[in-house]
Design a protein around this motif. Structure first.
Motif: not given
Lengths: 154, 729
Positions: A86, A89-90, A93-95
């Motif tokens: 997580q 991911w942050v 800036d994956v999503p």
């Protein structure tokens, strides 16, 4: 009536035996972080852990489970979003739209638990979830970063 | 009373009479439902203007009119407002005004449509002015409070300083006073060269909740007392329901009601969605398949093929006399290409939650165009727009499917009308989503080129035959049988998508042939197939002329420096002219679309079994101004997933009038194992605003197809690639 152990809590599920685990999680347990994408175990948006194993919950009936099995959803991956994945991911800036990302992260977490230092080939072989926005390269980089590897793309 | 003070600032979110307002996208469903039940969200902070709310604790809410669907526009637009506001970026959050509020305030937020890569390029001017005007008012309010001229005050990082005295105050302290001021009319904007927030690779504002399950999508919405609906629409477009036997499923667990939805569909309403779907699957339905029940992919292809030779066609680009040039050419080159129907396949299937009473209708839905969703709601509800409201919820993908046509919203309202006062959430199954898309249009294209004795291209004729999206969705916009959008990237000039090649004799025209399968705007729209047609054919012409494909293009782009610059960039970075690693070959493509100049160099290999590996893509984009470089890189990477999925796999076929592919097992899309490394080269040259969500999709397929030719000597002219035999002859 099934009794499921979800994120460390035992939940009574008032659903027919053939109800997919996904829909028990979403509609009975009220945990909507696990997504419906295809219903036929193709896309992986519904991925949860069952005793640590990445499982596509849309295609498993609740009758296949009892409270001895530990089911973990994205909401239970860490208490505060601090799982290394997580955080990676942050950081990267994956999503994009984000809809597939719960499943991606859960699949990646199961991969790292089994293989703490995956190669690029391991990641590309194991992560078969579908993302339509196109986050694959950042997903791969974030898994590497969480595993303590470099951040290089690709 | 000045203009700002007259606006209904207080209770900004207290808009809903029937269900109460609802803060979107940031709370889990339980909290969301609670908010809806309570009916209000406290809104005590002063609105400085339509775009900017500043709270006493200095936190700033920037209003975003466009829809976030993954493309990062929410963060980019907030950066533009915050830039001119001189805001402390760490205190910025965002919210969506509703379409109903936009209507009530005379479209204070302008157009809400989010498509065509237009989010930023169409609204940068007025959103920046919104931020700048708010800053000017905050400074003025501070100056008045101190009794000093505003010209002596400076704002930075949400703090205002009176420079001569060194006194300071913060935006939060003066916001209420600022809100009472007359807004300025002369609002200068900063030169992008001086940007400190815009133009920077800032992290997105919406990432964290997408990593912990808290981001609420339409499919996740829970309202108090809500029921769930599953729907089946006639699988044959143009067909309708003949009959259904509700009694057969009425006693199944959780079932509340079985309802017709218009003439074409039937829905089951139950306590949970899974029970609704289970009953729907068991429901006996007889269809009247209507006039299209015999249509097949083969019959559609025949119609399109005839269009390639039809005498009548609408002209998109004409110069000189292409026919004469071709007739007199030293060498003629001819090829016919084809591009199939494709489904958007957003990860989140279509959904909407509606509650209807005879007085009012409200809808919660992921939409790319809140105002169009409101119009659809109003029409389906039989109520004027002022008595309807749409709450935009975060989208699990859009790609054009959730923009122009709100068929699922109409269905949700029609279902809710049959359960007055009860919120009903309609969620499509993946199968429903696959069978009832608004598909990428199907076309064929015949290209003929004239080469002189020196291998120079002296004429090009390009006949497109096939479907018009505009005819399918906005038929009122078709003039004299001409759909201008068909010619994306092929236009003789203009800011949207100018054809870069200087060819003395050119004729590009379109024979419109519209099958019964409904078309839609699909990420990249018509630029995708146009780039395949032009850029693969340019490669064919270069080889026929015995010239290097880069040099052949360069000669034709001599009057198009921006086209040429991105092409040169990818050629250089992609290693064009250098030996490729063993077994690999390269291909090039360039085009202009959505206001931006793009090019790609693909590096591929094909093994003896004919299996393709795409190793590496180098992609250049000149969007004029770049608002968030790291998000542009993400869009470019993502565009290759979308574009290569289409090139490799994407195809919906038709049998007996219906789409044959119902899920990802028969409609495969690209997965990580197929994903190449992508190097995004961002080269903003300034002076214009181009889009970034779509343009590079278009160069994905032609760059790869040209690389495949270089590797194998095989031309693939019909997509998707999965049908091509790439084994060495």
């Amino acid at each position: 009536m099934a009794r499921l152990n979800i994120n460390g809590r035992v939940v009574e599920i008032a659903a027919e035996d053939d109800t997919p685990l996904l829909w028990a999680i979403r509609e009975q347990a009220g945990l909507t972080g696990t997504k419906y994408g295809c219903g036929v175990a193709q896309c992986g948006a519904c991925t949860v852990h069952v005793d640590g194993v990445a499982t596509r919950s849309c295609s498993m009936p609740v009758s296949a489970f009892d409270e001895s099995q530990k089911i973990v959803t994205i909401e239970g991956l860490s208490p505060d979003g601090s799982h290394p994945l997580q955080r990676a991911w942050v950081a990267l800036d994956v999503p994009q739209c984000g809809y597939c990302q719960s499943g991606m992260i859960m699949a990646a977490a199961a991969l790292l638990a089994a293989n703490p230092k995956p190669s690029d080939a391991d990641i590309r072989g194991e992560i078969t979830n579908i993302c339509r926005c196109g986050t694959y390269n950042r997903v791969q980089a974030a898994i590497k970063q969480a595993a303590g590897g470099n951040q290089a793309n690709g | 009373m000045n203009q700002i003070a007259s606006l209904p600032r207080r209770g900004f979110l207290q808009v809903s009479a029937a269900l109460g307002a609802f803060t979107l996208g940031i709370r889990p469903p339980e909290a969301a439902a609670q908010g809806a039940a309570q009916g209000t969200t406290p809104a005590t902070a002063p609105e400085v203007n339509a775009w900017v709310v500043v709270k006493p604790d200095d936190s700033i809410i920037i209003r975003i009119a466009r829809s976030e669907m993954g493309q990062g526009t929410l963060t980019g637009l907030a950066q533009l407002v915050a830039e001119e506001l001189n805001a402390d970026w760490s205190k910025v959050s965002t919210e969506y005004p509703t379409p109903g509020q936009n209507l009530a305030r005379n479209r204070a937020w302008g157009n809400m449509s989010t498509g065509g890569s237009r989010g930023i390029r169409e609204s940068h001017d007025y959103v920046r002015k919104g931020g700048a005007a708010a800053r000017m008012m905050l400074v003025e309010a501070a100056a008045q409070g101190w009794g000093v001229p505003a010209a002596e005050c400076r704002a930075a990082n949400s703090t205002i300083t009176h420079q001569p005295s060194g006194r300071t105050t913060t935006y939060g302290k003066v916001a209420e006073a600022a809100a009472r001021l007359t807004p300025p009319t002369d609002i200068p904007l900063r030169d992008p060269k001086d940007w400190t927030i815009a133009g920077k690779p800032l992290p997105r504002l919406d990432t964290v909740d997408k990593t912990n399950g808290r981001q609420v999508y339409g499919a996740d919405l829970v309202l108090p007392g809500m029921l769930n609906a599953a729907i089946r629409d006639c699988p044959v477009f143009g067909g309708k329901v003949a009959s259904f036997d509700a009694a057969k499923v009425a006693g199944m667990p959780g079932v509340k009601k079985v309802v017709p939805v218009g003439e074409t569909a039937v829905a089951v309403i139950a306590d949970t969605w899974w029970r609704a779907k289970t009953a729907l699957d068991a429901l006996p339905v007889t269809w009247d398949n209507g006039p299209n029940a015999q249509v097949s992919s083969a019959s559609i292809a025949e119609v399109l093929k005839a269009g390639l030779e039809a005498p009548e066609a609408a002209v998109g680009n004409r110069a000189g006399d292409a026919r004469t040039a071709i007739a007199g050419a030293a060498r003629r080159v001819e090829a016919t290409y084809g591009y199939p129907f494709q489904n958007h396949a957003t990860m989140e299937p279509m959904n909407a939650t509606a509650v209807w009473t005879p007085e009012r209708c409200e809808v919660w839905t992921p939409t790319q165009n809140g105002e169009a969703a409101l119009a659809a709601t109003s029409e389906a509800a039989g109520l004027p727009p002022g008595r309807c409201e749409v709450h935009k919820i975060h989208l699990g993908g859009g790609f054009g499917r959730r923009g122009a046509v709100h068929d699922w919203v109409r269905q949700a309202v029609e279902i809710a009308k049959q359960m007055p006062g009860t919120p009903v959430k309609l969620l499509w199954s993946r199968e429903e989503d696959m069978l009832h898309g608004r598909y990428h249009p199907i076309t064929q294209c015949k290209l003929t080129g004239a080469l002189d004795a020196d291998g120079n291209l002296t004429g090009l004729a390009m006949r497109i035959s096939g479907q018009s999206i505009v005819a399918g969705i906005f038929p009122q916009n078709i003039r004299d049988g001409r759909d201008p959008v068909v010619f994306q990237g092929l236009s003789p000039g203009g800011e949207e998508g100018a054809f870069g090649y200087a060819i003395p004799n050119i004729l590009i025209d379109h024979a419109m042939r519209n099958p019964h399968v409904p078309p839609g705007f699909w990420r990249g729209v018509n630029l995708n197939q146009n780039a395949v047609y032009v850029e693969c054919f340019m490669d064919e012409l270069a080889h026929a002329a015995g010239k290097d494909p880069l040099e052949f293009r360069r000669a034709l782009l001599k009057n198009s420096p921006k086209h040429l610059a991105v092409l040169n960039a990818v050629a250089e970075r992609g290693g064009w002219g250098q030996p490729a690693p063993e077994g690999r070959a390269r291909g090039l493509a360039q085009i202009m679309g959505f206001g931006s100049y793009v090019a790609a160099c693909a590096e591929v290999s094909v093994n003896p079994a004919g299996e393709l590996t795409i190793h590496r893509i180098t992609a250049a984009t000149d969007p004029g101004h770049a608002v968030n470089p790291q998000q542009i890189a993400a869009q470019v990477e993502g565009s290759f997933v979308y574009g290569l999925s289409a090139a490799l796999h994407g195809e919906c076929t038709v049998a007996e009038g219906r789409i044959e592919q119902e899920n990802f097992d028969t409609y495969p899309v690209m997965r990580m194992a197929e994903m190449p490394a992508v190097e995004a080269i961002l080269m903003p040259s300034g002076g214009f605003w181009g889009g970034v969500g779509e343009p590079t999709i278009a160069v994905a397929a032609p760059a790869v197809l040209n690389a495949i030719f270089a590797a194998t000597g095989k031309r693939v002219r019909q997509l998707p690639l999965k049908h091509a035999d790439l084994r060495r002859a």
